[in-house]
Write a protein that holds these residues in place. Structure first.
Motif, PDB file in Angstrom:
ATOM      1  N   TYR A   1      -9.447   6.480   3.534  1.00 49.92           N
ATOM      2  CA  TYR A   1     -10.349   5.562   4.240  1.00 49.92           C
ATOM      3  C   TYR A   1     -10.998   4.677   3.199  1.00 49.92           C
ATOM      4  O   TYR A   1     -11.605   5.168   2.249  1.00 49.92           O
ATOM      5  CB  TYR A   1     -11.417   6.345   5.008  1.00 49.92           C
ATOM      6  CG  TYR A   1     -10.839   7.290   6.021  1.00 49.92           C
ATOM      7  CD1 TYR A   1     -10.556   6.857   7.313  1.00 49.92           C
ATOM      8  CD2 TYR A   1     -10.557   8.612   5.687  1.00 49.92           C
ATOM      9  CE1 TYR A   1     -10.012   7.723   8.251  1.00 49.92           C
ATOM     10  CE2 TYR A   1     -10.018   9.480   6.617  1.00 49.92           C
ATOM     11  CZ  TYR A   1      -9.749   9.036   7.893  1.00 49.92           C
ATOM     12  OH  TYR A   1      -9.205   9.896   8.827  1.00 49.92           O
ATOM     13  N   LYS A   2     -10.857   3.350   3.363  1.00 46.01           N
ATOM     14  CA  LYS A   2     -11.380   2.428   2.356  1.00 46.01           C
ATOM     15  C   LYS A   2     -11.978   1.200   3.008  1.00 46.01           C
ATOM     16  O   LYS A   2     -11.607   0.831   4.111  1.00 46.01           O
ATOM     17  CB  LYS A   2     -10.283   2.024   1.381  1.00 46.01           C
ATOM     18  CG  LYS A   2      -9.181   1.158   1.981  1.00 46.01           C
ATOM     19  CD  LYS A   2      -8.196   0.743   0.923  1.00 46.01           C
ATOM     20  CE  LYS A   2      -7.807  -0.687   0.899  1.00 46.01           C
ATOM     21  NZ  LYS A   2      -8.716  -1.749   0.977  1.00 46.01           N
ATOM     22  N   ASP A   3     -12.893   0.587   2.287  1.00 44.75           N
ATOM     23  CA  ASP A   3     -13.457  -0.685   2.714  1.00 44.75           C
ATOM     24  C   ASP A   3     -12.345  -1.738   2.632  1.00 44.75           C
ATOM     25  O   ASP A   3     -11.587  -1.753   1.658  1.00 44.75           O
ATOM     26  CB  ASP A   3     -14.622  -1.061   1.793  1.00 44.75           C
ATOM     27  CG  ASP A   3     -15.323  -2.311   2.250  1.00 44.75           C
ATOM     28  OD1 ASP A   3     -14.816  -3.409   1.939  1.00 44.75           O
ATOM     29  OD2 ASP A   3     -16.356  -2.190   2.927  1.00 44.75           O
ATOM     30  N   PRO A   4     -12.241  -2.615   3.629  1.00 43.39           N
ATOM     31  CA  PRO A   4     -11.166  -3.617   3.611  1.00 43.39           C
ATOM     32  C   PRO A   4     -11.166  -4.527   2.384  1.00 43.39           C
ATOM     33  O   PRO A   4     -10.120  -5.039   1.992  1.00 43.39           O
ATOM     34  CB  PRO A   4     -11.423  -4.440   4.880  1.00 43.39           C
ATOM     35  CG  PRO A   4     -12.231  -3.559   5.764  1.00 43.39           C
ATOM     36  CD  PRO A   4     -13.038  -2.672   4.847  1.00 43.39           C
ATOM     37  N   SER A   5     -12.307  -4.714   1.730  1.00 38.62           N
ATOM     38  CA  SER A   5     -12.379  -5.636   0.596  1.00 38.62           C
ATOM     39  C   SER A   5     -12.148  -4.961  -0.758  1.00 38.62           C
ATOM     40  O   SER A   5     -12.155  -5.632  -1.781  1.00 38.62           O
ATOM     41  CB  SER A   5     -13.737  -6.348   0.593  1.00 38.62           C
ATOM     42  OG  SER A   5     -14.772  -5.403   0.383  1.00 38.62           O
ATOM     43  N   CYS A   6     -11.925  -3.658  -0.782  1.00 44.78           N
ATOM     44  CA  CYS A   6     -11.800  -2.936  -2.052  1.00 44.78           C
ATOM     45  C   CYS A   6     -10.349  -2.893  -2.522  1.00 44.78           C
ATOM     46  O   CYS A   6      -9.467  -2.436  -1.800  1.00 44.78           O
ATOM     47  CB  CYS A   6     -12.346  -1.520  -1.922  1.00 44.78           C
ATOM     48  SG  CYS A   6     -12.379  -0.650  -3.502  1.00 44.78           S
ATOM     49  N   GLY A   7     -10.093  -3.364  -3.745  1.00 42.05           N
ATOM     50  CA  GLY A   7      -8.746  -3.362  -4.312  1.00 42.05           C
ATOM     51  C   GLY A   7      -8.407  -2.087  -5.061  1.00 42.05           C
ATOM     52  O   GLY A   7      -7.266  -1.629  -5.028  1.00 42.05           O
ATOM     53  N   CYS A   8      -9.386  -1.486  -5.733  1.00 41.20           N
ATOM     54  CA  CYS A   8      -9.086  -0.295  -6.527  1.00 41.20           C
ATOM     55  C   CYS A   8      -8.724   0.890  -5.636  1.00 41.20           C
ATOM     56  O   CYS A   8      -7.987   1.780  -6.048  1.00 41.20           O
ATOM     57  CB  CYS A   8     -10.222   0.049  -7.473  1.00 41.20           C
ATOM     58  SG  CYS A   8     -11.753   0.555  -6.665  1.00 41.20           S
ATOM     59  N   CYS A   9      -9.205   0.895  -4.393  1.00 35.77           N
ATOM     60  CA  CYS A   9      -8.869   1.976  -3.458  1.00 35.77           C
ATOM     61  C   CYS A   9      -7.375   1.967  -3.154  1.00 35.77           C
ATOM     62  O   CYS A   9      -6.733   3.012  -3.095  1.00 35.77           O
ATOM     63  CB  CYS A   9      -9.652   1.831  -2.156  1.00 35.77           C
ATOM     64  SG  CYS A   9     -11.435   1.870  -2.359  1.00 35.77           S
ATOM     65  N   GLY A  10      -6.828   0.780  -2.954  1.00 35.12           N
ATOM     66  CA  GLY A  10      -5.391   0.659  -2.721  1.00 35.12           C
ATOM     67  C   GLY A  10      -4.605   1.067  -3.946  1.00 35.12           C
ATOM     68  O   GLY A  10      -3.542   1.687  -3.838  1.00 35.12           O
ATOM     69  N   ALA A  11      -5.128   0.747  -5.138  1.00 33.37           N
ATOM     70  CA  ALA A  11      -4.459   1.140  -6.382  1.00 33.37           C
ATOM     71  C   ALA A  11      -4.453   2.663  -6.512  1.00 33.37           C
ATOM     72  O   ALA A  11      -3.470   3.253  -6.959  1.00 33.37           O
ATOM     73  CB  ALA A  11      -5.147   0.490  -7.584  1.00 33.37           C
TER      74      ALA A  11
ATOM     75  N   VAL B   1      -3.241   4.655   4.721  1.00 39.15           N
ATOM     76  CA  VAL B   1      -4.486   3.955   4.381  1.00 39.15           C
ATOM     77  C   VAL B   1      -5.078   3.374   5.654  1.00 39.15           C
ATOM     78  O   VAL B   1      -4.400   2.689   6.410  1.00 39.15           O
ATOM     79  CB  VAL B   1      -4.234   2.842   3.343  1.00 39.15           C
ATOM     80  CG1 VAL B   1      -5.516   2.067   3.055  1.00 39.15           C
ATOM     81  CG2 VAL B   1      -3.655   3.429   2.058  1.00 39.15           C
ATOM     82  N   ILE B   2      -6.361   3.677   5.874  1.00 37.93           N
ATOM     83  CA  ILE B   2      -7.087   3.180   7.040  1.00 37.93           C
ATOM     84  C   ILE B   2      -8.250   2.323   6.550  1.00 37.93           C
ATOM     85  O   ILE B   2      -9.088   2.795   5.770  1.00 37.93           O
ATOM     86  CB  ILE B   2      -7.603   4.339   7.916  1.00 37.93           C
ATOM     87  CG1 ILE B   2      -6.415   5.152   8.450  1.00 37.93           C
ATOM     88  CG2 ILE B   2      -8.479   3.815   9.054  1.00 37.93           C
ATOM     89  CD1 ILE B   2      -6.806   6.405   9.205  1.00 37.93           C
ATOM     90  N   GLU B   3      -8.275   1.071   6.980  1.00 41.65           N
ATOM     91  CA  GLU B   3      -9.371   0.166   6.640  1.00 41.65           C
ATOM     92  C   GLU B   3     -10.599   0.585   7.453  1.00 41.65           C
ATOM     93  O   GLU B   3     -10.526   0.680   8.677  1.00 41.65           O
ATOM     94  CB  GLU B   3      -8.992  -1.275   6.974  1.00 41.65           C
ATOM     95  CG  GLU B   3      -7.710  -1.750   6.311  1.00 41.65           C
ATOM     96  CD  GLU B   3      -7.855  -2.031   4.831  1.00 41.65           C
ATOM     97  OE1 GLU B   3      -8.962  -2.378   4.379  1.00 41.65           O
ATOM     98  OE2 GLU B   3      -6.851  -1.910   4.109  1.00 41.65           O
TER      99      GLU B   3
END
Length: 157
Positions: free
Chosen positions: A33-43, A57-59
């Motif tokens: 679960y990540k904030d839609p604007s966060c890039g490091c979470c996707g990394a 991954v869930i925004e």
């Protein structure tokens, strides 16, 4: 080398690989679960997937409300929260710590890497030395150091 000997060598090598392949195929889903604007979470999610964990991954635009609802202690918050089996994962936890967690299965609520340490999975910054950080095990009103890392390398305690 004759054909039978080559065939034996090939089959022996394949048999040695099979247990690792089965373990990778049977790893549980990690839901991030990540904030839609966060890039490091996707990394970070990419690191987890590259380590053989299936990921979803869930925004989540209200990530802090989710952390509260799930019971992540606010002192341990980072930028994303994940679930694997019955455990919570907070922050940039190395895949090896997740694998260890799922092997030893301690009676805890989850693991956390508070903040966003430089060099942790998903937080690699070219030209910067990895920071030393702890992976914290937590329960309700209880925390302890689970493992220690510098970047993605485990440090013996």
């Amino acid at each position: 080398m004759n054909i039978d000997r080559r065939r034996f060598t090939l089959l022996t090598g394949a048999a040695c690989l099979a247990p690792g392949v089965a373990w990778a195929e049977n790893r549980p889903l990690v839901t991030v679960y990540k904030d839609p604007s966060c890039g490091c979470c996707g990394a970070w999610a990419d690191h987890i997937a590259e380590a053989g964990f299936p990921t979803k991954v869930i925004e989540e635009p209200r990530i802090n409300a989710l952390k509260n609802r799930m019971g992540v202690p606010s002192a341990l918050w980072s930028c994303h929260t994940a679930q694997v089996d019955s455990y919570l994962l907070e922050g940039h936890i190395p895949p090896s710590a997740i694998a260890h967690l799922l092997t030893v299965r301690p009676v805890i609520r989850g693991l956390a890497v508070p903040g966003m340490p430089i060099g942790s999975p998903g937080m690699e910054v070219a030209g910067m030395s990895p920071e030393l950080y702890d992976v914290i095990a937590f329960k309700v009103a209880y925390t302890s150091v689970f493992m220690r890392f510098r970047g993605s390398l485990q440090i013996e305690q």
